[in-house]
Motif scaffolding. Structure first.
Motif: not given
Length: 540
Positions: A2, A378-379, A297, A5, A375, A300
């Motif tokens: 991952e 989401s983060r 960032t 940020k 993925y 997303e």
């Protein structure tokens, strides 16, 4: 794997990169060719700011190996001008200690030797003492070799001021008018046009539109003026350095009368996903469209919202993803986007990208750790929506680079049909772990990515199925805009539209004059064309 940020914005682009010094013998735009060159520039209007120290503190150098290169960990954070206070990125104190420029240069050489993908190709005859700063030293520490097509093998070596990089990458914020320009002709009669206007920016609020031609800058005739003084006037105006800086521009849009704009530079925040819509193509069919400019960032959630929007209403059978100006950014964003385009069954258990390193495996990563999946969350761990498409059309150009190319390559790797309309992409299957040392963030190629099928050799870019020139006379998202129109025709007819194919054939039959120019985006910071990974663990 991952990302942290970190994000990359293309639009405000910090107003620099020496706009069009078209008034000189050649354009002075820095390193437009793919995130590279210009390490010392650090992004034009965001110059590298290594503060000189009159008398650097004396430090005891660590032991070196037989090559004279010390471990990077032994000199990391030994700075000629140590930062003080709290790092806004980590919330902790900066790791800097009193050191010297020689310490910083030692760290640079070690970092290259340990992590650079082509470390063994760096000329051994180079000497740190011949270079005044760590940045100047870093600039030459790269492979001098070329690709089979004759292009430099490494076109992507650069640095950025760490704090400027943090601000630009995390929120897409930079000082600009919020307009982006393309240079079409750098010799009289010159031509520069607006290609993008950031929503809510000074340029947008003033009414500036895509396609507008620049006529004059602060009273100087942009089209025909000559001389260094006029060049400086134009460059300074097109590349604002401070918030509140104001300049006068005259633009003409189509057949409308020329309009004078007084634009004041501001901290402009990007909107990476724009013009999301469903286009009715008849017969009960709908094609989704979205303009995607940066893998940052903030993109997303905007991508998630766009996909959810396209899933509502009548639904879509196809998608046109406009990445013609998308230079790349976070690979994790690219992975999530690819997942949301394809069907979950196509990506389940498959590789989005496998990262390969130099033969030292500098970050000591296993194959499992080097593998980035598609993925599906989401983060923050929320399940992602999916369009479930078996094909997608991507609008491309030479400015489509890195993480954007990963979307194309990864989807093809799992059997999704990806048609390209526009121009050949930039050709960058490489990536970085951005690394800060003493206030400068260094970007040295450390990674090559391959897809599920093991393919990653596209150093000369992906060629389009249908080559179509950019259409500056229509707004992006307009079904009549040439590239979008061709994509819709390709979808319905299965081939390049006949008029366009004939035009391409005519263009191939007629040789271009030697002085013909290829349009290029002004202010293309090297930060714009990247495949960015999280900060890596310490080598070794």
């Amino acid at each position: 794997m991952e990302f942290r940020k970190v994000d990359v914005r293309r639009s405000p682009r910090s107003g620099a990169w020496a706009a069009c010094a078209a008034l000189a013998a050649a354009c002075l735009v820095a390193a437009c060719g793919g995130g590279g060159g210009g390490g010392g520039g650090g992004g034009g209007g965001l110059p590298i700011g290594l503060v000189p120290v009159a008398t650097p503190p004396v430090t005891t150098p660590p032991a070196s190996n037989s090559t004279g290169i010390v471990p990077s960990s032994s000199v990391a954070g030994l700075c000629a001008a140590p930062r003080t206070g709290t790092n806004p990125e980590t919330g902790r104190a900066y790791p800097d200690s009193a050191g010297s420029l020689d310490n910083e240069k030692s760290w640079v050489r070690a970092w290259i030797d340990e992590t650079y993908l082509w470390y063994s190709e760096v000329p051994a005859t180079l000497k740190a003492s011949d270079y005044a700063t760590p940045v100047a030293w870093f600039n030459v520490l790269k492979t001098p070799l070329t690709t089979s097509s004759g292009r430099p093998k490494d076109r992507f070596h650069f640095v950025y001021d760490t704090e400027a990089y943090r601000q630009l990458s995390q929120g897409g914020v930079s000082v600009s008018y919020g307009a982006e320009f393309v240079s079409i002709a750098t010799s009289p009669p010159r031509e520069l046009r607006v290609v993008l206007v950031e929503p809510g920016s000074p340029a947008d609020l003033a009414g500036l539109k895509r396609g507008a031609r620049l006529l004059s800058v602060d009273g100087v005739d942009f089209v025909n003026a000559t001389g260094a003084a006029n060049a400086a006037t134009i460059n300074n105006a097109l590349s604002p350095k401070t918030v509140g800086e104001s300049h006068n521009f005259t633009f003409k849009l189509g057949s409308d009368p020329a309009v004078s704009y007084n634009l004041k530079a501001a901290n402009v925040t990007s909107t990476p996903v724009q013009n999301v819509k469903s286009i009715d193509v008849g017969g009960g069919n709908h094609v989704g469209y979205m303009l995607f400019n940066d893998h940052i960032t903030t993109s997303e959630q905007q991508l998630i919202d766009a996909v959810n929007f396209l899933k509502t209403g009548p639904g879509i059978q196809d998608l046109v993803l406009d990445m013609r100006y998308n230079g790349g950014g976070q690979l994790a964003i690219a992975s999530r986007l690819a997942y949301m385009i394809a069907a979950p069954s196509a990506t389940a258990g498959k590789t989005f990208e496998l990262l390969t390193f130099n033969d030292k495996n500098p970050f000591r990563l296993s194959v499992a750790q080097s593998l980035m999946p598609f993925y599906s969350t989401s983060r923050i761990g929320a399940a992602l929506p999916s369009l479930g498409l078996s094909r997608v059309t991507v609008l491309t150009s030479p400015d489509t680079c890195s993480a954007s190319e990963s979307v194309i390559n990864s989807l093809r790797g799992v059997g999704v049909t990806v048609n390209l309309v526009g121009g050949t992409t930039c050709g960058k299957p490489y990536g970085f772990y951005p690394q800060d040392n003493c206030g400068t963030t260094y970007f040295a190629i450390q990674v090559k990515g391959v897809n599920q099928q093991g393919f990653g050799d596209y150093g000369d870019g992906f060629a389009p199925n249908c080559a179509v020139a950019d259409d500056y006379d229509h707004q992006l998202g307009d079904p009549n805009e040439a590239r979008l129109a061709a994509a819709l025709a390709l979808r319905s007819g299965g081939s390049c539209p006949v008029p366009m194919a004939k035009a391409m054939a005519r263009g191939m039959e007629k040789a271009e004059p030697a002085e013909a120019e290829t349009p290029f985006l002004i202010d293309q910071s090297p930060l714009r064309r990247n495949r960015l990974l999280d900060f890596a663990p310490s080598p070794g």
